[in-house]
Write a protein that holds these residues in place. Structure first.
Motif, PDB file in Angstrom:
ATOM      1  N   SER A 199       0.858  -1.134  -0.030  1.00 30.77           N
ATOM      2  CA  SER A 199      -0.084  -0.073  -0.132  1.00 30.77           C
ATOM      3  C   SER A 199       1.013   1.134  -0.012  1.00 30.77           C
ATOM      4  CB  SER A 199      -0.882   0.156   1.197  1.00 30.77           C
ATOM      5  OG  SER A 199      -1.976  -1.139   1.227  1.00 30.77           O
ATOM      6  N   CYS A 200       1.822   1.186   0.824  1.00 32.07           N
ATOM      7  CA  CYS A 200       2.995   2.519   0.856  1.00 32.07           C
ATOM      8  C   CYS A 200       3.401   2.715  -0.690  1.00 32.07           C
ATOM      9  CB  CYS A 200       3.790   2.209   1.999  1.00 32.07           C
ATOM     10  SG  CYS A 200       4.970   3.626   2.081  1.00 32.07           S
ATOM     11  N   LEU A 201       3.955   1.647  -1.124  1.00 34.02           N
ATOM     12  CA  LEU A 201       4.478   1.760  -2.397  1.00 34.02           C
ATOM     13  C   LEU A 201       3.439   2.259  -3.613  1.00 34.02           C
ATOM     14  CD1 LEU A 201       6.592  -1.459  -2.733  1.00 34.02           C
ATOM     15  CD2 LEU A 201       7.480   0.647  -2.444  1.00 34.02           C
ATOM     16  N   LYS A 202       2.151   1.947  -3.507  1.00 36.20           N
ATOM     17  CA  LYS A 202       1.232   2.457  -4.347  1.00 36.20           C
ATOM     18  C   LYS A 202       1.164   3.834  -4.182  1.00 36.20           C
ATOM     19  CE  LYS A 202      -1.122  -1.895  -5.312  1.00 36.20           C
ATOM     20  NZ  LYS A 202      -2.596  -2.557  -5.301  1.00 36.20           N
ATOM     21  N   VAL A 203       0.902   4.293  -2.939  1.00 34.70           N
ATOM     22  CA  VAL A 203       0.504   5.559  -2.340  1.00 34.70           C
ATOM     23  C   VAL A 203       1.903   6.573  -2.827  1.00 34.70           C
ATOM     24  CG1 VAL A 203       0.399   7.143  -0.237  1.00 34.70           C
ATOM     25  CG2 VAL A 203      -0.966   5.072  -0.514  1.00 34.70           C
ATOM     26  N   LYS A 204       3.047   5.982  -2.538  1.00 31.83           N
ATOM     27  CA  LYS A 204       4.453   6.738  -2.795  1.00 31.83           C
ATOM     28  C   LYS A 204       4.192   7.146  -4.638  1.00 31.83           C
ATOM     29  CE  LYS A 204       8.192   6.006  -1.103  1.00 31.83           C
ATOM     30  NZ  LYS A 204       9.423   5.182  -0.596  1.00 31.83           N
ATOM     31  N   ALA A 205       3.875   6.174  -5.233  1.00 33.46           N
ATOM     32  CA  ALA A 205       3.736   6.167  -6.820  1.00 33.46           C
ATOM     33  C   ALA A 205       2.767   7.223  -7.077  1.00 33.46           C
ATOM     34  CB  ALA A 205       3.376   4.817  -7.371  1.00 33.46           C
ATOM     35  N   ASN A 206       1.394   7.134  -6.485  1.00 29.93           N
ATOM     36  CA  ASN A 206       0.487   8.143  -6.745  1.00 29.93           C
ATOM     37  C   ASN A 206       0.932   9.738  -6.329  1.00 29.93           C
ATOM     38  OD1 ASN A 206      -1.293   6.356  -8.105  1.00 29.93           O
ATOM     39  ND2 ASN A 206      -1.999   5.692  -6.246  1.00 29.93           N
ATOM     40  N   LEU A 207       1.797   9.601  -5.299  1.00 28.45           N
ATOM     41  CA  LEU A 207       2.147  11.112  -4.631  1.00 28.45           C
ATOM     42  C   LEU A 207       3.518  11.462  -5.428  1.00 28.45           C
ATOM     43  CD1 LEU A 207       1.496  10.602  -1.005  1.00 28.45           C
ATOM     44  CD2 LEU A 207      -0.024  12.077  -2.911  1.00 28.45           C
ATOM     45  N   ILE A 208       4.050  10.691  -6.312  1.00 28.52           N
ATOM     46  CA  ILE A 208       5.137  10.701  -6.977  1.00 28.52           C
ATOM     47  C   ILE A 208       6.384  10.998  -5.631  1.00 28.52           C
ATOM     48  CG2 ILE A 208       6.481  11.768  -8.867  1.00 28.52           C
ATOM     49  CD1 ILE A 208       3.969  12.920  -9.746  1.00 28.52           C
ATOM     50  N   LEU A 209       6.485  10.531  -4.767  1.00 20.41           N
ATOM     51  CA  LEU A 209       7.360  10.287  -3.762  1.00 20.41           C
ATOM     52  C   LEU A 209       8.580   9.104  -4.112  1.00 20.41           C
ATOM     53  CD1 LEU A 209       5.591  10.457  -0.475  1.00 20.41           C
ATOM     54  CD2 LEU A 209       6.684  12.187  -1.758  1.00 20.41           C
ATOM     55  N   THR A 210      10.000   9.667  -4.198  1.00 20.05           N
ATOM     56  CA  THR A 210      10.976   8.981  -4.345  1.00 20.05           C
ATOM     57  C   THR A 210      11.838   8.578  -3.192  1.00 20.05           C
ATOM     58  OG1 THR A 210      12.247  10.697  -5.293  1.00 20.05           O
ATOM     59  CG2 THR A 210      10.965   9.674  -6.916  1.00 20.05           C
ATOM     60  N   HIS A 211      11.694   9.065  -2.145  1.00 19.94           N
ATOM     61  CA  HIS A 211      12.647   9.060  -0.929  1.00 19.94           C
ATOM     62  C   HIS A 211      11.801   8.304  -0.097  1.00 19.94           C
ATOM     63  CE1 HIS A 211      10.063  12.056   1.331  1.00 19.94           C
ATOM     64  NE2 HIS A 211       9.978  12.664   0.322  1.00 19.94           N
ATOM     65  N   ASP A 212      12.354   7.704   1.097  1.00 18.97           N
ATOM     66  CA  ASP A 212      12.036   6.947   2.042  1.00 18.97           C
ATOM     67  C   ASP A 212      11.588   7.473   3.465  1.00 18.97           C
ATOM     68  OD1 ASP A 212      11.858   4.754   0.226  1.00 18.97           O
ATOM     69  OD2 ASP A 212      13.818   4.099   0.875  1.00 18.97           O
ATOM     70  N   GLN A 213      11.978   8.792   3.378  1.00 21.47           N
ATOM     71  CA  GLN A 213      11.721   9.601   4.632  1.00 21.47           C
ATOM     72  C   GLN A 213      10.292   9.439   5.437  1.00 21.47           C
ATOM     73  OE1 GLN A 213      13.327  13.219   3.521  1.00 21.47           O
ATOM     74  NE2 GLN A 213      15.406  12.838   4.080  1.00 21.47           N
ATOM     75  N   ASP A 214       9.554   9.649   4.669  1.00 25.85           N
ATOM     76  CA  ASP A 214       8.207   9.702   5.210  1.00 25.85           C
ATOM     77  C   ASP A 214       7.367   8.243   5.182  1.00 25.85           C
ATOM     78  OD1 ASP A 214       8.093  12.467   5.547  1.00 25.85           O
ATOM     79  OD2 ASP A 214       7.796  12.690   3.524  1.00 25.85           O
ATOM     80  N   ASP A 215       7.881   7.028   4.938  1.00 26.35           N
ATOM     81  CA  ASP A 215       7.465   5.863   4.869  1.00 26.35           C
ATOM     82  C   ASP A 215       6.615   5.499   6.071  1.00 26.35           C
ATOM     83  OD1 ASP A 215       8.344   5.487   2.297  1.00 26.35           O
ATOM     84  OD2 ASP A 215       9.580   3.813   2.873  1.00 26.35           O
ATOM     85  N   SER A 216       6.939   5.792   7.491  1.00 27.84           N
ATOM     86  CA  SER A 216       6.419   5.454   8.535  1.00 27.84           C
ATOM     87  C   SER A 216       5.169   6.305   8.852  1.00 27.84           C
ATOM     88  CB  SER A 216       7.230   5.221   9.914  1.00 27.84           C
ATOM     89  OG  SER A 216       7.830   6.834   9.942  1.00 27.84           O
ATOM     90  N   LEU A 217       5.422   7.577   8.467  1.00 30.41           N
ATOM     91  CA  LEU A 217       4.134   8.403   8.379  1.00 30.41           C
ATOM     92  C   LEU A 217       3.020   7.830   7.259  1.00 30.41           C
ATOM     93  CD1 LEU A 217       2.718  11.019   9.539  1.00 30.41           C
ATOM     94  CD2 LEU A 217       3.967  12.078   7.682  1.00 30.41           C
ATOM     95  N   LEU A 218       3.460   7.728   6.220  1.00 33.36           N
ATOM     96  CA  LEU A 218       2.445   6.958   5.193  1.00 33.36           C
ATOM     97  C   LEU A 218       1.726   5.633   5.739  1.00 33.36           C
ATOM     98  CD1 LEU A 218       4.122   7.884   1.875  1.00 33.36           C
ATOM     99  CD2 LEU A 218       2.295   8.898   2.712  1.00 33.36           C
ATOM    100  N   ILE A 219       2.531   4.696   6.197  1.00 36.79           N
ATOM    101  CA  ILE A 219       1.992   3.670   6.516  1.00 36.79           C
ATOM    102  C   ILE A 219       0.980   3.763   7.872  1.00 36.79           C
ATOM    103  CG2 ILE A 219       2.699   1.541   7.972  1.00 36.79           C
ATOM    104  CD1 ILE A 219       5.071   1.437   6.258  1.00 36.79           C
ATOM    105  N   GLY A 220       1.200   4.825   8.799  1.00 39.65           N
ATOM    106  CA  GLY A 220       0.387   5.281   9.645  1.00 39.65           C
ATOM    107  C   GLY A 220      -0.828   5.780   9.221  1.00 39.65           C
ATOM    108  N   PHE A 221      -0.863   6.674   8.247  1.00 43.78           N
ATOM    109  CA  PHE A 221      -2.027   7.239   7.473  1.00 43.78           C
ATOM    110  C   PHE A 221      -2.852   6.061   6.971  1.00 43.78           C
ATOM    111  CE2 PHE A 221       0.041  11.569   6.910  1.00 43.78           C
ATOM    112  CZ  PHE A 221      -0.246  12.003   8.127  1.00 43.78           C
ATOM    113  N   ILE A 222      -2.195   5.237   6.265  1.00 43.79           N
ATOM    114  CA  ILE A 222      -2.832   3.966   5.386  1.00 43.79           C
ATOM    115  C   ILE A 222      -3.552   3.129   6.772  1.00 43.79           C
ATOM    116  CG2 ILE A 222      -2.464   1.741   4.103  1.00 43.79           C
ATOM    117  CD1 ILE A 222      -0.035   3.449   2.905  1.00 43.79           C
ATOM    118  N   THR A 223      -3.000   2.711   7.599  1.00 37.45           N
ATOM    119  CA  THR A 223      -3.489   1.861   8.842  1.00 37.45           C
ATOM    120  C   THR A 223      -4.690   2.738   9.286  1.00 37.45           C
ATOM    121  OG1 THR A 223      -1.183   1.167   9.166  1.00 37.45           O
ATOM    122  CG2 THR A 223      -2.960   0.618  10.958  1.00 37.45           C
TER     123      THR A 223
END
Length: 63
Positions: A9-33
């Protein structure tokens, strides 16, 4: 602990947001959860409904 569906899910969200770094992965996973938890409670489905019925995981497991 991060589950496989959260990473997908995080990879799909990052692709849609055009994010290429990993700094916000834990934040994105929190939002997805949080979004999944809200959807499950709103739709009155079991707590693990989306984790066990996720089409992307079912397709990946068949390969």
């Amino acid at each position: 602990m991060v589950w496989q569906w959260q990473i997908i899910s995080c990879l799909k969200v990052k692709a849609n947001l055009i994010l290429t770094h990993d700094q916000d992965d834990s934040l994105l996973i929190g939002f997805i959860t949080a979004a999944i938890s809200y959807a499950q409670s709103y739709q009155h489905v079991p707590e693990d409904y989306y984790e066990t019925t996720c089409l992307c995981l079912q397709q990946q497991n068949k390969q």
